[in-house]
Write a protein that holds these residues in place. Structure first.
Motif, PDB file in Angstrom:
ATOM      1  N   TYR A   1     -24.035 -48.785  46.224  1.00 15.01           N
ATOM      2  CA  TYR A   1     -24.361 -49.070  44.829  1.00 15.01           C
ATOM      3  C   TYR A   1     -24.157 -50.572  44.603  1.00 15.01           C
ATOM      4  O   TYR A   1     -23.035 -51.061  44.657  1.00 15.01           O
ATOM      5  CB  TYR A   1     -23.473 -48.252  43.888  1.00 15.01           C
ATOM      6  CG  TYR A   1     -23.699 -46.768  44.007  1.00 15.01           C
ATOM      7  CD1 TYR A   1     -24.633 -46.127  43.214  1.00 15.01           C
ATOM      8  CD2 TYR A   1     -22.981 -46.004  44.917  1.00 15.01           C
ATOM      9  CE1 TYR A   1     -24.852 -44.765  43.317  1.00 15.01           C
ATOM     10  CE2 TYR A   1     -23.191 -44.644  45.032  1.00 15.01           C
ATOM     11  CZ  TYR A   1     -24.121 -44.030  44.223  1.00 15.01           C
ATOM     12  OH  TYR A   1     -24.333 -42.687  44.344  1.00 15.01           O
ATOM     13  N   ARG A   2     -25.231 -51.317  44.349  1.00 14.70           N
ATOM     14  CA  ARG A   2     -25.160 -52.778  44.263  1.00 14.70           C
ATOM     15  C   ARG A   2     -24.236 -53.264  43.153  1.00 14.70           C
ATOM     16  O   ARG A   2     -23.524 -54.235  43.306  1.00 14.70           O
ATOM     17  CB  ARG A   2     -26.555 -53.372  44.023  1.00 14.70           C
ATOM     18  CG  ARG A   2     -27.533 -53.206  45.147  1.00 14.70           C
ATOM     19  CD  ARG A   2     -27.366 -54.229  46.249  1.00 14.70           C
ATOM     20  NE  ARG A   2     -27.365 -55.588  45.830  1.00 14.70           N
ATOM     21  CZ  ARG A   2     -28.362 -56.439  45.955  1.00 14.70           C
ATOM     22  NH1 ARG A   2     -29.485 -56.052  46.481  1.00 14.70           N
ATOM     23  NH2 ARG A   2     -28.233 -57.683  45.564  1.00 14.70           N
ATOM     24  N   LYS A   3     -24.237 -52.598  41.989  1.00 12.90           N
ATOM     25  CA  LYS A   3     -23.400 -53.025  40.864  1.00 12.90           C
ATOM     26  C   LYS A   3     -22.098 -52.234  40.791  1.00 12.90           C
ATOM     27  O   LYS A   3     -21.418 -52.263  39.775  1.00 12.90           O
ATOM     28  CB  LYS A   3     -24.171 -52.876  39.554  1.00 12.90           C
ATOM     29  CG  LYS A   3     -25.335 -53.842  39.432  1.00 12.90           C
ATOM     30  CD  LYS A   3     -25.958 -53.726  38.059  1.00 12.90           C
ATOM     31  CE  LYS A   3     -27.081 -54.730  37.889  1.00 12.90           C
ATOM     32  NZ  LYS A   3     -27.700 -54.610  36.565  1.00 12.90           N
ATOM     33  N   ASN A   4     -21.788 -51.511  41.848  1.00 13.00           N
ATOM     34  CA  ASN A   4     -20.540 -50.732  41.929  1.00 13.00           C
ATOM     35  C   ASN A   4     -20.383 -49.727  40.795  1.00 13.00           C
ATOM     36  O   ASN A   4     -19.284 -49.506  40.290  1.00 13.00           O
ATOM     37  CB  ASN A   4     -19.323 -51.656  42.000  1.00 13.00           C
ATOM     38  CG  ASN A   4     -19.332 -52.484  43.256  1.00 13.00           C
ATOM     39  OD1 ASN A   4     -19.658 -51.982  44.328  1.00 13.00           O
ATOM     40  ND2 ASN A   4     -19.019 -53.757  43.133  1.00 13.00           N
ATOM     41  N   SER A   5     -21.488 -49.085  40.397  1.00 17.16           N
ATOM     42  CA  SER A   5     -21.415 -48.022  39.400  1.00 17.16           C
ATOM     43  C   SER A   5     -20.557 -46.874  39.906  1.00 17.16           C
ATOM     44  O   SER A   5     -19.874 -46.208  39.139  1.00 17.16           O
ATOM     45  CB  SER A   5     -22.812 -47.491  39.077  1.00 17.16           C
ATOM     46  OG  SER A   5     -23.604 -48.513  38.551  1.00 17.16           O
TER      47      SER A   5
ATOM     48  N   GLN B   1     -26.273 -47.457  32.122  1.00 22.14           N
ATOM     49  CA  GLN B   1     -26.210 -48.653  32.953  1.00 22.14           C
ATOM     50  C   GLN B   1     -27.186 -48.513  34.115  1.00 22.14           C
ATOM     51  O   GLN B   1     -27.317 -47.429  34.693  1.00 22.14           O
ATOM     52  CB  GLN B   1     -24.796 -48.855  33.478  1.00 22.14           C
ATOM     53  CG  GLN B   1     -23.807 -49.109  32.371  1.00 22.14           C
ATOM     54  CD  GLN B   1     -22.427 -49.395  32.904  1.00 22.14           C
ATOM     55  OE1 GLN B   1     -22.227 -49.553  34.086  1.00 22.14           O
ATOM     56  NE2 GLN B   1     -21.463 -49.467  31.995  1.00 22.14           N
TER      57      GLN B   1
ATOM     58  N   ASP C   1     -28.607 -49.628  37.952  1.00 19.36           N
ATOM     59  CA  ASP C   1     -28.048 -50.017  39.245  1.00 19.36           C
ATOM     60  C   ASP C   1     -29.117 -49.867  40.315  1.00 19.36           C
ATOM     61  O   ASP C   1     -30.078 -49.120  40.153  1.00 19.36           O
ATOM     62  CB  ASP C   1     -26.836 -49.151  39.608  1.00 19.36           C
ATOM     63  CG  ASP C   1     -25.926 -49.833  40.634  1.00 19.36           C
ATOM     64  OD1 ASP C   1     -26.324 -50.856  41.228  1.00 19.36           O
ATOM     65  OD2 ASP C   1     -24.816 -49.333  40.845  1.00 19.36           O
TER      66      ASP C   1
END
Length: 124
Positions: free
Chosen positions: A79-83, A46, A48
């Motif tokens: 973390y922008r996408k909350n990984s 993924q 991010d």
């Protein structure tokens, strides 16, 4: 598990001097980082975007018998996408050199405290 990481770094800093021989400095910065495999996994990677803000100070004092340096700093990672959960990391570098008897006896204490991953190649 090859990945691409791109980053942008912006920083600034300065120093202040004083009459007693001490110098105080500061720095702050921003780093944007993109990773196409932020979790460092072999399957289902993924991407991010990380936003990192950092700031710190330095204190240095020199005299005939004492050299002292302290450099604490803090780093906030978003973390922008909350990984991962956002995190704050604290670091401290310190050095003390005491000259008890010039050219004969000195005492040195040095320490570094950091928050790091045990194995940076593995996911958190």
């Amino acid at each position: 598990m090859a990945g691409v990481t791109l980053f942008l770094l912006l920083c600034a800093g300065g120093t202040f001097g004083s009459a007693n021989g001490a110098d105080v400095g500061y720095f702050y910065g921003y780093r944007a980082e993109f990773s196409d495999n932020v979790q460092r996994v072999a399957t289902n990677p993924q991407n991010d975007m990380l936003n990192v803000v950092t700031a710190g100070v330095t204190y240095q004092e020199r005299s005939r018998s004492l050299d002292l340096r302290l450099a604490p700093n803090v780093e906030y990672i978003n973390y922008r996408k909350n990984s991962f959960a956002d995190e704050t990391r604290l670091n401290l570098d310190s050095l003390l050199l005491w000259t008890i008897s010039p050219q004969r006896l000195t005492w040195t204490a040095e320490d570094t405290v950091r928050q790091v991953r045990i194995d940076p190649t593995q996911p958190d």
